[in-house]
Design an enzyme around this catalytic site. Sequence first.
Site, short mmCIF file in Angstrom:
data_model
loop_
_atom_site.label_atom_id
_atom_site.label_comp_id
_atom_site.label_asym_id
_atom_site.label_seq_id
_atom_site.Cartn_x
_atom_site.Cartn_y
_atom_site.Cartn_z
N ALA A 13 0.82 -1.23 0.00
CA ALA A 13 0.00 0.00 0.00
C ALA A 13 0.85 1.27 0.00
O ALA A 13 0.81 2.07 -0.94
CB ALA A 13 -0.95 -0.02 1.19
N ARG A 24 3.72 10.79 -10.60
CA ARG A 24 2.67 11.63 -11.20
C ARG A 24 2.99 13.11 -11.01
O ARG A 24 2.75 13.93 -11.89
CB ARG A 24 1.31 11.35 -10.53
CG ARG A 24 0.46 10.30 -11.20
CD ARG A 24 -1.03 10.41 -10.83
NE ARG A 24 -1.31 10.59 -9.42
CZ ARG A 24 -1.42 9.60 -8.54
NH1 ARG A 24 -1.27 8.35 -8.91
NH2 ARG A 24 -1.68 9.86 -7.28
N SER A 41 0.87 -4.06 -4.82
CA SER A 41 -0.25 -3.12 -4.90
C SER A 41 -1.61 -3.82 -4.80
O SER A 41 -2.49 -3.62 -5.63
CB SER A 41 -0.16 -2.34 -6.22
OG SER A 41 -1.14 -1.34 -6.28
N CYS A 45 -6.53 -6.00 3.03
CA CYS A 45 -7.76 -6.05 3.82
C CYS A 45 -8.82 -6.93 3.15
O CYS A 45 -9.79 -7.32 3.78
CB CYS A 45 -8.33 -4.65 4.02
SG CYS A 45 -7.17 -3.55 4.83
N ASN A 307 -2.02 4.25 3.01
CA ASN A 307 -2.25 4.96 1.75
C ASN A 307 -2.06 6.45 1.91
O ASN A 307 -1.49 7.11 1.04
CB ASN A 307 -3.67 4.67 1.24
CG ASN A 307 -3.70 3.42 0.37
OD1 ASN A 307 -3.42 3.49 -0.82
ND2 ASN A 307 -3.98 2.28 0.96
N TRP A 436 -34.30 11.99 15.67
CA TRP A 436 -33.03 12.15 16.39
C TRP A 436 -32.20 10.92 16.03
O TRP A 436 -32.51 9.81 16.47
CB TRP A 436 -33.26 12.21 17.90
CG TRP A 436 -33.96 13.45 18.37
CD1 TRP A 436 -35.29 13.60 18.59
CD2 TRP A 436 -33.37 14.72 18.70
NE1 TRP A 436 -35.57 14.87 19.01
CE2 TRP A 436 -34.42 15.59 19.10
CE3 TRP A 436 -32.06 15.22 18.70
CZ2 TRP A 436 -34.19 16.93 19.48
CZ3 TRP A 436 -31.84 16.55 19.08
CH2 TRP A 436 -32.89 17.37 19.46
#
Lengths: 449, 449
Positions: A13, A24, A41, A45, A307, A436
């Site tokens: 990650a 980038r 990559s 999870c 991340n 509520w």
Amino acid sequence: MASERVIVIGAVAAGTSAAAKAKRTNPDLDICVYGREAHVSYSACGLPYLISGAVADYQALIARTPAQFARDGVTVKTEHEVTDLDVAAGRVTVRNLATNTTFHDHFDRLVLATGARVNCPPVRGIELQGVFRLRSMHDGLAIQAYINEQQPKHAVVVGAGYIGLEMAEALLDLGISVTLINRSKTVLSSLDDDMSNQIIERLEAAGVHLALGAALEGLEGKADTVTHVVAGKVDYPAELVIIATGVQPNSELAASCGAELGEAGAIKIDQVGRTTVDRVFAAGDCCTVDHRILNKPVYMPLGTTANKQGRTLGAFLAGHERPFRGVVGTSVTKFADLHIAATGLSVEQALHHGYHVRSKIIHSTDHAGYYPNARPITVKLVANAADGTLLGGQIIGYDDVAKRVDVVAVALAGRMTVDEFAWQDLSYAPPFSSVWDPLLVAAQALAKG
Amino acid sequence: MASERVIVIGAVAAGTSAAAKAKRTNPDLDICVYGREAHVSYSACGLPYLISGAVADYQALIARTPAQFARDGVTVKTEHEVTDLDVAAGRVTVRNLATNTTFHDHFDRLVLATGARVNCPPVRGIELQGVFRLRSMHDGLAIQAYINEQQPKHAVVVGAGYIGLEMAEALLDLGISVTLINRSKTVLSSLDDDMSNQIIERLEAAGVHLALGAALEGLEGKADTVTHVVAGKVDYPAELVIIATGVQPNSELAASCGAELGEAGAIKIDQVGRTTVDRVFAAGDCCTVDHRILNKPVYMPLGTTANKQGRTLGAFLAGHERPFRGVVGTSVTKFADLHIAATGLSVEQALHHGYHVRSKIIHSTDHAGYYPNARPITVKLVANAADGTLLGGQIIGYDDVAKRVDVVAVALAGRMTVDEFAWQDLSYAPPFSSVWDPLLVAAQALAKG
């Protein structure tokens, strides 16, 4: 002039986030990522859901392949382990695990995204076949293959944290009998006992055999394969064992170059990812992260944080400094149909950190009781008794749990008081809430004292 | 000494909230609530779902009956209309609608919770049978009875706000063909056009006939019963018409005693519910409410706000002053399986109020794409271009929309910047979110510019 070379160690990650963001943002950077595994990559999870079969194909868990990184100008080398560092020389020693050859590479700046490993208890039999951890895609695929080949009938899961619960669910889904062993008398230590009791009930209703307050003593096997787990002086039959006893940071490389370590031995980084060693940066599960309520770095390794740290560091390496202010400690999981989320501090954690606290638990429904499919939801809020600020929230229910905890998480980041939180303009329509919202009911009750 | 007498005019949300809270807080108060209808203390927001049949029994919508109020020491008189006020004399004139007799009552303090009524367009035929508004339980039961008796095949809903959409859904659920007429070319004006286009598509897919940008010209009937609606020079057959063209406050009694009126003619109140007239208070759909982003009172009548204003005022009347700081403008509804929520300002609203704005729309999935049942979700965030603070959010999707908008609502109340919001510690597990929640994806995109 040759472009600046950044070497990233770790390709899950944080490492891939950092590399992709850096490239980038500044295409002139020369970036090489070394990963030990064959896969990079991917969503770790998602692994329990791959094992359960909810996710049919492991490739669905992969965000980007080395070929995709290559198209973006980032070199990703799989099955390469960095074994040694020389920061002064700007040199790493790399072993190609496929060919078992070693070579050197050069960096101008180095990123440690070495992740974490399971904190495996040092008991006898831990290396038997059929005993697994679940951290990597490699682990996940190995568990899947073992289940397919060996068709285990009994499994023991050691550790009742998020991974423990998720694996208990996955194995039950596969028709395997599950015993869940935990050293403490509760499950999910991020919740107070008066909340986690509900999870224990749900585990039992689903048929999980619970051995709480039972220390793992050892594993017994026959012909190198596990057959039993011994815990609390009881023998539990198991042809499959998952060790989910928490993790520790892979910070040895960092320590070897003199980088300062913090809580739990994790690498100390600042809000952009600098270690205490010049030219060496770090991100992800090997690092500390600032806790915005406690105002100090903690070790709380999670995919979201990895991340964020990776992206922050990538931007910084490319010349764009935007500090990441840290976490409030939000997490969510589910066991079967029960959704469980927490953010901030539990009462137990708050007391441990010296707070004087007030708290309240309320029981409501996830939406208007008269609208179809309203189900129970339990909310616990914790406040600082000294100044009334919200310290944390815990929610258990069957729907709308994860996002409700996010509402609390944002209130925590904003240092909101309970009294202010109790009057928030939350959305209302009968299919979605009571007039509520349960969060407001809890806050109103807590504000009243 | 005789106890202080509080008269409350209006017995739905705000009036009964104020009365109950005041009595709970100070049992010495002598409180009498006058309501025009036979029913009190009900969820008006549930009425579309009563009509659709999702809620089987209207009694499920009733929070508390007059008998229950009586047990708590609050007198509630149903079918009593207050027709006149004399504040100086502390006197109200009350008509018992059941017996058609009139009497006087005395107050020390007066609460106006007179609600709102549908802003009915003054066109021919509006009083024909088969033409309904939907504000009260009375309205809801009348629509239900009419549908059962007349079995209409064609309905026209005039107005494409929340009630219009909810009634379109309800009538479709009953197998009635629905034409939805709206003066503007869009639906749900709380959303920008680039978001509400998705709703239009979903309405069309569900078989709703849309007549957008069509002004209501009149209603035609036969033997006192509606048969057609004329709009935009087109005739739409309709044995049932629902007028859902927005509401206006019932502020005539307030005006009659000199209380200042604000936006849309709503009663101006302060943060505890004081009007500008001594001894006269107000709460709910007849009142303005402070808008926390615009920093001024607005007319935005909603059930949640009515409850909050009622409770705040009740506490104040009982001697406990806790100002209600107002709303950020949060709302949610659904049409069929499409969930639609908004909070804060849309681009259009922000421009109208003189902001220089930036905004971004992103398309994602409500949870990790690889986990079963991931569905599309669209998020639009709006920011103040001058200082980067978040101004609003709009979300459309099939799940986890309402609570996500609540996350934005709390960020708005905290005056969070987009850049800060983009890094919030939101919960992540594959069944609940992607590692970057759609809210964070939108904020990251918007922060980047």
